[in-house]
Design a protein around this motif. Structure first.
Motif, short mmCIF file in Angstrom:
data_model
loop_
_atom_site.label_atom_id
_atom_site.label_comp_id
_atom_site.label_asym_id
_atom_site.label_seq_id
_atom_site.Cartn_x
_atom_site.Cartn_y
_atom_site.Cartn_z
N PRO A 65 0.85 -1.19 0.00
CA PRO A 65 0.00 0.00 0.00
C PRO A 65 0.88 1.24 0.00
O PRO A 65 1.91 1.27 0.68
N CYS A 66 0.50 2.26 -0.75
CA CYS A 66 1.39 3.42 -0.92
C CYS A 66 1.46 4.32 0.30
O CYS A 66 2.33 5.20 0.36
N VAL A 67 0.58 4.13 1.28
CA VAL A 67 0.61 4.90 2.53
C VAL A 67 0.52 3.92 3.68
O VAL A 67 -0.31 2.99 3.66
N GLY A 68 1.35 4.12 4.68
CA GLY A 68 1.31 3.29 5.87
C GLY A 68 0.65 4.00 7.04
O GLY A 68 0.55 5.23 7.06
N HIS A 69 0.19 3.24 8.02
CA HIS A 69 -0.37 3.79 9.26
C HIS A 69 -1.53 4.75 8.96
O HIS A 69 -1.61 5.84 9.54
N VAL A 70 -2.41 4.34 8.06
CA VAL A 70 -3.55 5.19 7.70
C VAL A 70 -4.48 5.32 8.90
O VAL A 70 -4.88 4.33 9.52
N GLY A 71 -4.84 6.55 9.22
CA GLY A 71 -5.73 6.79 10.35
C GLY A 71 -7.19 6.59 10.00
O GLY A 71 -7.94 5.91 10.71
N THR A 102 -9.54 0.21 8.17
CA THR A 102 -8.17 0.29 7.65
C THR A 102 -7.54 -1.09 7.51
O THR A 102 -6.57 -1.26 6.77
N SER A 103 -8.10 -2.10 8.19
CA SER A 103 -7.59 -3.46 8.03
C SER A 103 -7.91 -4.04 6.65
O SER A 103 -7.41 -5.10 6.29
N ALA A 104 -8.75 -3.34 5.87
CA ALA A 104 -9.05 -3.76 4.49
C ALA A 104 -7.93 -3.40 3.53
O ALA A 104 -7.87 -3.93 2.41
N ILE A 105 -7.03 -2.51 3.94
CA ILE A 105 -6.00 -2.00 3.03
C ILE A 105 -5.00 -3.10 2.66
O ILE A 105 -4.54 -3.86 3.51
N VAL A 152 -4.51 5.35 -6.83
CA VAL A 152 -5.59 4.48 -7.30
C VAL A 152 -6.16 3.73 -6.09
O VAL A 152 -5.42 3.24 -5.24
N VAL A 153 -7.49 3.65 -6.03
CA VAL A 153 -8.18 2.86 -5.01
C VAL A 153 -9.16 1.92 -5.70
O VAL A 153 -9.85 2.32 -6.64
N ASN A 154 -9.23 0.68 -5.25
CA ASN A 154 -10.30 -0.22 -5.64
C ASN A 154 -11.18 -0.41 -4.42
O ASN A 154 -10.79 -1.07 -3.45
N ASP A 155 -12.36 0.21 -4.45
CA ASP A 155 -13.29 0.14 -3.32
C ASP A 155 -14.15 -1.11 -3.48
O ASP A 155 -15.32 -1.04 -3.86
N LEU A 156 -13.56 -2.25 -3.18
CA LEU A 156 -14.30 -3.52 -3.31
C LEU A 156 -15.47 -3.54 -2.33
O LEU A 156 -15.40 -3.00 -1.22
N SER A 157 -16.55 -4.17 -2.77
CA SER A 157 -17.80 -4.13 -2.02
C SER A 157 -18.51 -5.48 -2.11
O SER A 157 -18.56 -6.08 -3.18
N GLU A 158 -19.06 -5.93 -0.99
CA GLU A 158 -19.95 -7.08 -1.02
C GLU A 158 -21.37 -6.52 -0.94
O GLU A 158 -21.80 -6.05 0.12
N ARG A 159 -22.09 -6.55 -2.06
CA ARG A 159 -23.36 -5.83 -2.15
C ARG A 159 -24.44 -6.42 -1.25
O ARG A 159 -25.28 -5.68 -0.74
N PHE A 178 -10.19 -5.64 0.90
CA PHE A 178 -11.18 -4.89 0.13
C PHE A 178 -10.77 -3.43 -0.10
O PHE A 178 -11.57 -2.63 -0.57
N GLY A 179 -9.50 -3.10 0.21
CA GLY A 179 -9.04 -1.73 0.00
C GLY A 179 -7.65 -1.64 -0.61
O GLY A 179 -6.75 -1.03 -0.02
N PRO A 180 -7.43 -2.20 -1.81
CA PRO A 180 -6.12 -2.03 -2.46
C PRO A 180 -5.86 -0.55 -2.78
O PRO A 180 -6.72 0.12 -3.36
N ILE A 181 -4.69 -0.05 -2.40
CA ILE A 181 -4.31 1.33 -2.72
C ILE A 181 -2.92 1.34 -3.35
O ILE A 181 -2.06 0.56 -3.00
N GLY A 182 -2.72 2.22 -4.29
CA GLY A 182 -1.43 2.31 -4.97
C GLY A 182 -1.57 1.90 -6.42
O GLY A 182 -2.68 1.76 -6.92
N PRO A 183 -0.46 1.75 -7.14
CA PRO A 183 0.86 1.38 -6.65
C PRO A 183 1.67 2.50 -5.98
O PRO A 183 2.53 2.22 -5.16
N TRP A 184 1.39 3.73 -6.34
CA TRP A 184 2.18 4.78 -5.73
C TRP A 184 1.32 5.99 -5.40
O TRP A 184 0.20 6.14 -5.87
N LEU A 185 1.85 6.81 -4.53
CA LEU A 185 1.26 8.10 -4.20
C LEU A 185 1.92 9.13 -5.11
O LEU A 185 3.14 9.31 -5.06
N VAL A 186 1.13 9.76 -5.96
CA VAL A 186 1.64 10.79 -6.87
C VAL A 186 1.37 12.14 -6.25
O VAL A 186 0.20 12.49 -5.97
#
Length: 280
Positions: A65-71, A102-105, A152-159, A178-186
């Motif tokens: 994930p491109c950011v760590g320790h997300v609050g 945040t545990s989804a990241i 980039v975020v993929n906001d995966l959802s179980e409908r 359910f929360g892939p982020i990245g590959p990078w922070l631009v």
């Protein structure tokens, strides 16, 4: 400037992408890419570094994930007019706000787990906003000055969990992976107009989503300003700003993910993700 985190899950190191697309190690500069280093002063100091003088990371390291320790992982629902239409819902008068745990990241190429009792796991490509400076009661005019960068975020959802299991949407949004982020922070200096970015998503080679941030109902600046009236946004917080049409729920017939499916997605200038689904 493109910042990233690489290495085994839970042991990621900070890195920078050089002009040739190589990863340069930043662990000798700071410990991690997190809120503590995302202020304008720290980012300006990073820009002054010569990437060619940083250690080159060899091999094919996992991108984390491109950011760590997300609050906070804040999400905006029904923020594209055409997506609201395919969902059979009216456009909201104010941004719809919900949270992902945040545990989804996870990383942009990690395996995505379909929950054990899932029947409707869906995809959503989104523009992610990474906060760099605390935002509290900020105006729309000043809002983008509080942004460190975008991802980039993929906001995966179980409908089924989201719509039919009672309570808030968070049940359908927070499964592990359910929360892939990245590959990078631009960093924001490389994204002069966040309201003019193409975005797309494919499953097994079929393009389902092919949109643009131009069709956002509430702009990035509006979203940040609105959220800041209700809570402080802190450095390292992530906002997922909504998805364009083409989600599985909107297909005829509805189409959902199953183990072994491959999702590929991206946002213009922010990189791409490749995610294989597995049984949870």
């Amino acid at each position: 400037m493109k910042l990233l985190r690489y290495g085994f899950a839970g042991q990621e190191k900070p890195g920078m992408l050089d002009s040739e697309g190589n990863i340069r190690d930043l662990s000798g500069v700071f410990e991690d890419i997190s809120g503590a280093v995302l202020g304008d002063d720290r980012l300006e100091a990073l820009r002054a570094l010569d990437p060619d003088k940083l250690p080159l990371v060899s091999g094919n390291s996992r991108i984390g994930p491109c950011v760590g320790h997300v609050g906070k992982f804040v999400c905006i629902g029904l923020n594209y007019a055409d997506h609201a239409a395919e969902s059979g819902m009216k456009l909201p008068e104010e941004p719809i706000v919900f949270f992902k745990a945040t545990s989804a990241i996870c990383g942009p190429n990690d395996a995505v787990e379909i929950p054990r009792t899932s029947v409707k796991t869906d995809w959503e490509v989104e523009l992610g906003v990474v906060i760099g400076k605390t935002a509290k009661y900020v105006s729309e005019e000043d809002a983008l000055n509080h942004v460190a960068g975008y991802c980039v975020v993929n906001d995966l959802s179980e409908r089924d969990f989201q719509m039919h299991r009672s309570g808030q949407w968070v049940k359908g949004k927070s499964a592990d992976t359910f929360g892939p982020i990245g590959p990078w922070l631009v960093t924001r200096d490389e994204v002069p107009d966040p309201q003019n970015l193409a975005m797309w998503l494919e499953v097994n080679g079929h393009r389902y989503q092919d949109g643009s941030t131009r069709t956002m109902h509430f702009s990035v600046a509006t979203v940040i300003s609105h959220l800041s009236q209700f809570m402080s946004l802190h450095p390292g917080d992530i906002i997922a700003t909504g998805t364009p049409p083409g989600v599985g729920m909107g297909q005829s017939p509805a189409t959902y993910l199953k183990p072994g499916d491959v999702m590929e997605l991206g946002v213009e200038g922010l990189g791409r993700q490749r995610l294989v689904t597995v049984a949870g």
